[in-house]
Design a protein around this motif. Structure first.
Motif, mmCIF file in Angstrom:
data_model
loop_
_atom_site.group_PDB
_atom_site.id
_atom_site.type_symbol
_atom_site.label_atom_id
_atom_site.label_comp_id
_atom_site.label_asym_id
_atom_site.label_seq_id
_atom_site.Cartn_x
_atom_site.Cartn_y
_atom_site.Cartn_z
ATOM 1 N N PHE A 12 51.438 44.867 32.159
ATOM 2 C CA PHE A 12 50.232 44.221 32.682
ATOM 3 C C PHE A 12 49.344 43.674 31.566
ATOM 4 C CE2 PHE A 12 51.487 47.207 36.041
ATOM 5 C CZ PHE A 12 51.554 46.352 37.130
ATOM 6 N N ASP A 13 49.967 42.993 30.616
ATOM 7 C CA ASP A 13 49.197 42.388 29.528
ATOM 8 C C ASP A 13 48.830 40.969 29.938
ATOM 9 O OD1 ASP A 13 47.954 42.331 27.031
ATOM 10 O OD2 ASP A 13 49.713 41.450 26.075
ATOM 11 N N GLY A 14 47.560 40.657 29.925
ATOM 12 C CA GLY A 14 47.110 39.343 30.361
ATOM 13 C C GLY A 14 47.423 39.146 31.827
ATOM 14 N N HIS A 16 48.298 37.998 35.065
ATOM 15 C CA HIS A 16 48.585 36.638 35.511
ATOM 16 C C HIS A 16 48.943 36.644 36.989
ATOM 17 C CE1 HIS A 16 52.804 37.750 35.266
ATOM 18 N NE2 HIS A 16 52.661 38.045 33.973
ATOM 19 N N ARG A 17 49.265 35.491 37.522
ATOM 20 C CA ARG A 17 49.551 35.363 38.962
ATOM 21 C C ARG A 17 50.669 36.284 39.432
ATOM 22 N NH1 ARG A 17 49.353 28.872 39.936
ATOM 23 N NH2 ARG A 17 47.096 28.649 39.733
ATOM 24 N N GLY A 18 51.678 36.463 38.610
ATOM 25 C CA GLY A 18 52.774 37.356 38.984
ATOM 26 C C GLY A 18 52.309 38.798 39.110
ATOM 27 N N HIS A 19 51.498 39.247 38.143
ATOM 28 C CA HIS A 19 50.928 40.598 38.231
ATOM 29 C C HIS A 19 50.066 40.725 39.484
ATOM 30 C CE1 HIS A 19 51.163 40.633 33.586
ATOM 31 N NE2 HIS A 19 52.119 41.424 34.038
ATOM 32 N N SER A 54 45.915 46.509 23.532
ATOM 33 C CA SER A 54 45.912 47.971 23.521
ATOM 34 C C SER A 54 45.989 48.516 24.950
ATOM 35 C CB SER A 54 44.643 48.486 22.854
ATOM 36 O OG SER A 54 43.519 48.237 23.683
ATOM 37 N N TYR A 55 46.442 49.759 25.048
ATOM 38 C CA TYR A 55 46.504 50.413 26.357
ATOM 39 C C TYR A 55 45.123 50.382 27.016
ATOM 40 C CZ TYR A 55 47.006 53.984 29.944
ATOM 41 O OH TYR A 55 47.000 54.650 31.150
ATOM 42 N N GLY A 56 44.087 50.705 26.252
ATOM 43 C CA GLY A 56 42.734 50.732 26.799
ATOM 44 C C GLY A 56 42.294 49.388 27.342
ATOM 45 N N ALA A 57 42.600 48.326 26.628
ATOM 46 C CA ALA A 57 42.219 46.982 27.077
ATOM 47 C C ALA A 57 42.973 46.601 28.349
ATOM 48 C CB ALA A 57 42.478 45.965 25.980
ATOM 49 N N ARG A 58 44.272 46.922 28.393
ATOM 50 C CA ARG A 58 45.070 46.603 29.582
ATOM 51 C C ARG A 58 44.624 47.431 30.779
ATOM 52 N NH1 ARG A 58 50.195 48.190 28.621
ATOM 53 N NH2 ARG A 58 49.731 49.163 26.630
ATOM 54 N N ARG A 59 44.310 48.699 30.540
ATOM 55 C CA ARG A 59 43.820 49.562 31.619
ATOM 56 C C ARG A 59 42.477 49.055 32.143
ATOM 57 N NH1 ARG A 59 44.631 55.246 33.186
ATOM 58 N NH2 ARG A 59 42.887 55.728 34.545
ATOM 59 N N ASN A 60 41.598 48.672 31.225
ATOM 60 C CA ASN A 60 40.295 48.150 31.622
ATOM 61 C C ASN A 60 40.441 46.893 32.477
ATOM 62 O OD1 ASN A 60 37.355 48.111 31.493
ATOM 63 N ND2 ASN A 60 37.621 46.315 30.181
ATOM 64 N N ALA A 61 41.335 45.995 32.081
ATOM 65 C CA ALA A 61 41.564 44.777 32.861
ATOM 66 C C ALA A 61 42.076 45.109 34.262
ATOM 67 C CB ALA A 61 42.537 43.854 32.138
ATOM 68 N N LEU A 62 43.004 46.075 34.346
ATOM 69 C CA LEU A 62 43.500 46.512 35.661
ATOM 70 C C LEU A 62 42.374 47.110 36.502
ATOM 71 C CD1 LEU A 62 46.947 48.268 35.079
ATOM 72 C CD2 LEU A 62 46.477 46.386 36.638
ATOM 73 N N GLU A 63 41.574 47.967 35.898
ATOM 74 C CA GLU A 63 40.463 48.590 36.627
ATOM 75 C C GLU A 63 39.478 47.545 37.135
ATOM 76 O OE1 GLU A 63 39.150 51.376 33.652
ATOM 77 O OE2 GLU A 63 40.451 52.964 34.432
ATOM 78 N N GLN A 64 39.202 46.534 36.324
ATOM 79 C CA GLN A 64 38.297 45.474 36.757
ATOM 80 C C GLN A 64 38.894 44.698 37.925
ATOM 81 O OE1 GLN A 64 37.127 43.051 33.417
ATOM 82 N NE2 GLN A 64 35.978 44.704 32.465
#
Length: 93
Positions: A12-14, A16-19, A54-64
């Motif tokens: 789940f980095d960046g 995108h529409r597929g995610h 980073s894991y933290g950045a990717r997790r934060n994006a998912l949480e948002q």
């Protein structure tokens, strides 16, 4: 058909529409959604150290994203440290 528990996983980095399509479908069919997020150690060991946030950045994006879509109460994010998790240790899967 509605399932009680659905699991999806990835880097789940960046986002995108597929995610987004994957996540939307998981929440459409699951009352609860477990999201496995690859750890930095996983990426080093199993993905030839692919460049990723980073894991933290990717997790934060998912949480948002989850919060913006109103799914906070239905989602759980867990780190993935090996190719068999979280499926191997979660009896609900």
């Amino acid at each position: 058909m509605m399932y009680g528990y659905v699991c999806v996983a990835g880097t789940f980095d960046g986002l995108h529409r597929g995610h987004e399509a994957l996540l939307l479908r998981a929440f459409e069919v699951g009352l609860r959604v477990l999201i496995g997020l690859t750890s930095e150690a996983y990426l080093r060991q199993y993905k030839n150290n692919i460049p990723a946030s980073s894991y933290g950045a990717r997790r934060n994006a998912l949480e948002q994203w989850i919060g913006a879509h109103g799914y906070t109460d239905r989602a759980t994010i867990v780190p993935i440290d090996d190719p068999f998790e979280p499926a191997a240790s979660d009896p609900m899967i």
